[in-house]
Design a protein around this motif. Sequence first.
Motif, short mmCIF file in Angstrom:
data_model
loop_
_atom_site.label_atom_id
_atom_site.label_comp_id
_atom_site.label_asym_id
_atom_site.label_seq_id
_atom_site.Cartn_x
_atom_site.Cartn_y
_atom_site.Cartn_z
N GLN A 120 46.54 48.05 33.70
CA GLN A 120 46.53 49.51 33.77
C GLN A 120 46.06 50.02 35.13
O GLN A 120 46.30 51.18 35.48
CB GLN A 120 45.60 50.09 32.69
N ALA A 121 45.44 49.17 35.91
CA ALA A 121 44.93 49.60 37.22
C ALA A 121 46.09 49.90 38.17
O ALA A 121 47.24 49.48 37.96
CB ALA A 121 44.03 48.53 37.81
N GLN A 122 45.79 50.64 39.21
CA GLN A 122 46.79 50.97 40.22
C GLN A 122 47.22 49.71 40.96
O GLN A 122 46.40 48.81 41.18
CB GLN A 122 46.21 51.98 41.22
N PRO A 123 48.50 49.62 41.36
CA PRO A 123 48.94 48.47 42.19
C PRO A 123 48.07 48.36 43.43
O PRO A 123 47.76 49.34 44.08
CB PRO A 123 50.39 48.83 42.54
N GLY A 124 47.67 47.14 43.70
CA GLY A 124 46.75 46.89 44.81
C GLY A 124 45.31 46.81 44.36
O GLY A 124 44.46 46.29 45.09
N GLU A 125 45.02 47.32 43.16
CA GLU A 125 43.66 47.24 42.62
C GLU A 125 43.61 46.39 41.35
O GLU A 125 42.57 46.30 40.70
CB GLU A 125 43.13 48.65 42.31
N GLN A 126 44.73 45.80 40.98
CA GLN A 126 44.78 45.01 39.75
C GLN A 126 44.02 43.70 39.92
O GLN A 126 44.09 43.06 40.97
CB GLN A 126 46.24 44.73 39.36
N GLN B 252 27.73 24.79 31.40
CA GLN B 252 28.45 23.85 32.26
C GLN B 252 29.88 23.60 31.79
O GLN B 252 30.68 23.04 32.53
CB GLN B 252 27.68 22.52 32.37
N GLN B 253 30.18 23.98 30.53
CA GLN B 253 31.53 23.75 30.02
C GLN B 253 32.49 24.87 30.39
O GLN B 253 33.68 24.75 30.16
CB GLN B 253 31.49 23.59 28.49
N GLU B 254 31.97 25.95 30.95
CA GLU B 254 32.81 27.11 31.26
C GLU B 254 32.90 27.31 32.77
O GLU B 254 31.93 27.13 33.50
CB GLU B 254 32.23 28.36 30.60
N ALA B 255 34.10 27.66 33.19
CA ALA B 255 34.30 28.09 34.58
C ALA B 255 35.05 29.41 34.54
O ALA B 255 36.01 29.55 33.79
CB ALA B 255 35.09 27.04 35.36
N GLN B 256 34.59 30.36 35.34
CA GLN B 256 35.21 31.69 35.29
C GLN B 256 35.39 32.23 36.70
O GLN B 256 34.55 32.00 37.58
CB GLN B 256 34.35 32.65 34.46
N LYS B 257 36.51 32.92 36.90
CA LYS B 257 36.77 33.56 38.19
C LYS B 257 37.35 34.94 37.95
O LYS B 257 38.21 35.11 37.07
CB LYS B 257 37.75 32.74 39.03
N ILE B 258 36.91 35.90 38.71
CA ILE B 258 37.51 37.23 38.72
C ILE B 258 38.11 37.41 40.10
O ILE B 258 37.42 37.30 41.11
CB ILE B 258 36.47 38.32 38.42
N PHE B 259 39.41 37.65 40.14
CA PHE B 259 40.08 37.68 41.44
C PHE B 259 41.17 38.74 41.45
O PHE B 259 41.68 39.16 40.40
CB PHE B 259 40.67 36.30 41.79
N LYS B 260 41.52 39.12 42.64
CA LYS B 260 42.51 40.16 42.83
C LYS B 260 43.91 39.58 42.66
O LYS B 260 44.18 38.45 43.06
CB LYS B 260 42.36 40.75 44.23
N ALA B 261 44.78 40.36 42.05
CA ALA B 261 46.16 39.89 41.83
C ALA B 261 46.90 39.82 43.15
O ALA B 261 46.94 40.79 43.91
CB ALA B 261 46.89 40.82 40.87
N ASN B 262 47.51 38.66 43.41
CA ASN B 262 48.29 38.48 44.64
C ASN B 262 49.74 38.89 44.48
O ASN B 262 50.46 39.05 45.46
CB ASN B 262 48.22 37.02 45.09
#
Length: 989
Positions: free
Chosen positions: A958-964, A894-904
């Motif tokens: 290192q990922a391709q632009p649009g996939e970062q 409950q002390q951690e919050a995590q998000k994986i999201f695409k770079a805008n």
Amino acid sequence: MPAVSKGDGMRGLAVFISDIRNCKSKEAEIKRINKELANIRSKFKGDKALDGYSKKKYVCKLLFIFLLGHDIDFGHMEAVNLLSSNKYTEKQIGYLFISVLVNSNSELIRLINNAIKNDLSSRNPTFMCLALHCIANVGSREMAEAFAGEIPRILVAGDTMDSVKQSAALCLLRLYKTSPDLVLMGEWTSRVVHLLNDQHMGVVTAAISLITCLSQKNPDEFKTCVSLAVSRLSRIVSSASTDLQDYTYYFVPAPWLSCKLLRLLQCYPPPEDGAVKGRLVECLETILNKAQEPPKSKKVQHSNAKNAILFEAIALIIHYDSEPNLLVRACNQLGQFLQHRETNLRYLALESMCTLASSEFSHEAVKTHIETVINALKTERDVSVRQRAADLLYAMCDRSNAKQIVAEMLSYLETADYSIREEMVLKVAILAEKYAVDYSWYVDTILNLIRIAGDYVSEEVWYRVIQIVINRDDVQGYAAKTVFEALQAPACHENMVKVGGYILGEFGNLIAGDPRSSPLVQFNLLHSKFHLCSVPTRALLLSAYIKFINLFPETKTTIQEVLRCDSQIRNSDVELQQRAVEYLKLSSIASTDVLATVLEEMPPFPERESSILAKLKKKKGPGAVSNELEEGKREGGELNGAGERPGDSSAIGASNASTPSPSADLLGLRSAAPVSAAPPSAGSLLVDVFSEAGPAAPAASVNDDGFLRDLEPPTESSDSLLAEGSGDSDSAPPSVVSEDPAPPLPESDELLNKFVCKNNGVLFENQLLQIGIKSEYRQNLGRMYLFYGNKTSVQFVSFTTTVSCPGELQSHLNVQLKPVDPLVEGGAQVQQVINIECITDFSEAPILNIKFRYGGALQNLSLKLPVTINKFFQPTEMASNDFFQRWKQLSQPQQEAQKIFKANHAMDTEVIKAKLLGLGTALLDKVDPNPENFVCAGVIQTKSQQVGCLLRLEPNAQAQPGEQMYRLTLRSSKDTVSKRLCDLLAEQF
């Protein structure tokens, strides 16, 4: 290595060095060097090809000239050519020249790398070692890129000779320290770890240095090394000195390797495997037993080696903190060293016992040595040993011995070395507060502290005693009596005058019944110190005088005469002059009831962490106490809370000073009373926490602490925030309403997100109105300036604003508005001030509603005010170890919050850093093992509590632009804070 033959003596070099040594002056030396450089240059450019010996000789001369401090701009190619020689001495000189003179940007680096590759693949162990030494000595990123993949293969190859393995391990360690991102062990990990089982002790010694460094960065990958390290340590500890003949140092088997093994084990928690743990405990017991044995040699080298292993073993026992028997034995062993004749041993024993004192298992054992430690504090010659003794007394202090330890530290303060007095003062103040059962003892101790070491008593110390006296009714009378007696001393430190002025101004009435401390006697005593004090103290005394007028009406005439004299009302210092003028006027025109309201007693201070403890933590000098020890001291240690500075008793409605002095605002925010003061009523004289100055000098432009330094000053004079108007409906202040406001604009959330990482900008704009914003925050308080610009040529009439806190927000956030002009001319701009106090963490934003008439039509719009929880961040710097230790402590789901999201947006490192800094946290460099990751730390300050937050942002650039993508992880001591911050920050990238 092959021996250098007699014919390799290079007689020409010896003659040249002799000539240089015989030079009588600098000019003669330069002349001889220039002559030699000309000769070498001609030889290198001559038609006749030089043999290997001549090249080696001339390159050696160039190297010697360079080491004398002269620039060398030729000869590099000849040195590179020497690398291809098959003679050891020629190749050695070539590598030596390159290691010293060739930089990583040289055009020759490709040739050098080719020569090194040839030597590494030659399988000649001598040449391989030379090449590895050169790579390690240069240690550049280019070298790492070229050879980081090759060296691990050499290290673990079965046919590699032991001497080469040693060089490869140390070379890889060097490259890992300079370019950790390029040295990827991957498939080599398990094979490198198994070098701990190598039969050659030299290989094990070199490999363990590499494994220790790798384990500190990637503990999980190398955790298999624990069992191997314990096994190897057990074999060394249980062996006789004759078993390891080649690695026995003065009857101590393999001392360096033993120390390194014990240090490696300190990177990990106690082994989970019962057999491994039992074997390790047996090793540690054996080391402690050997310490009790009579020495096998009287040589100092024997005792040094033996004690080095012992102290590392004790450090491991302390690190595990799970074996009570071992901890007590370690404490007893260290206790024997406290009286050792060797100063270094006494120092190390005191230092280790400081850490032992924080363990619940060994604290009582440490306390048995209190008399020895006190004696060390008094008699040690070396100041560093005395400082460690003071640290240990501080660490072993508890309720049973607090009075004895505080008394001894006070006694020592009178003769203490100047370099440690300030830290001693802080420690005495903390101990006196933490373990005070009788508060009169606490007051006596602090006043004694000021008397003995007044110059070293920081503001935090006397602020703290004021806070505690104000918060405890049972000690106020005693404090007034004691400070009155202390002020009667002929020589009285200025800090004592500050404490005396404050306490007598607040509680002098409690001792006024005694003729010996009548009101006039108190006043005359304080005023007798006035001319000797600095301006901040004089300002505080003037505040005490006006308090006296309220407490003792009979002193009014005398005090008014003092305030009326030219030295006060025409003082060159504007702060003193303004106080004198305003206090004089206040005492003349205000009624008794008004005076009593304005000058009432300071309310109790809120519960906060002790500011003295915070100051002690900031000290990073050699005497600073460890964070673990400080955490232990803090538990249950706040008697009265109040980490804030006490507000100057002068901060009253009539003295809304425009030019602050250092003492004019002890709260740092020019506050009159806590924000939790009673709600306003008509005619109230309570003052805005951020009250601005009168029209003469806007406070926003002159605040000492920079709180409003960058904000534009108000355009009109502002009255007290909580004081209501005189009944003029046109100037009635806007209200803070609690009912639900009209729905905010659809784009409100988007506008709010724009201000998460910044405080200034345009909040809203349409064809009629532009709203600009400037804001700044300090701890749990904030001030926001809103600028309403009329973009048309027609005036706005009936211009009103309200702020609502929907739902639970009204109990989480306290928002107060200053009045705004109801008429906004065409093309003009008006300003409104909003003061904000964070009571506890919140998720929603306040709603700003604006209504006005334009051309007869009513305009009504609502926006979300950009007040988010991160605005109350206080940045926190911390080292890598502290960060990951705290990170592991906040490990509950409950002390951690995590998000994986695409770079805008594009992944620009500088932009990311700027946004993280704008968030309000401290950006921690060189903490994360991956240099591309970002880690931050901060503490959210609310009135009710402090919430520590740690942040980790991992981009895959290192990922391709649009996939970062980003992975954002937030951990805090409160789950709602983690989630809200994660949601806010995910929208920023």
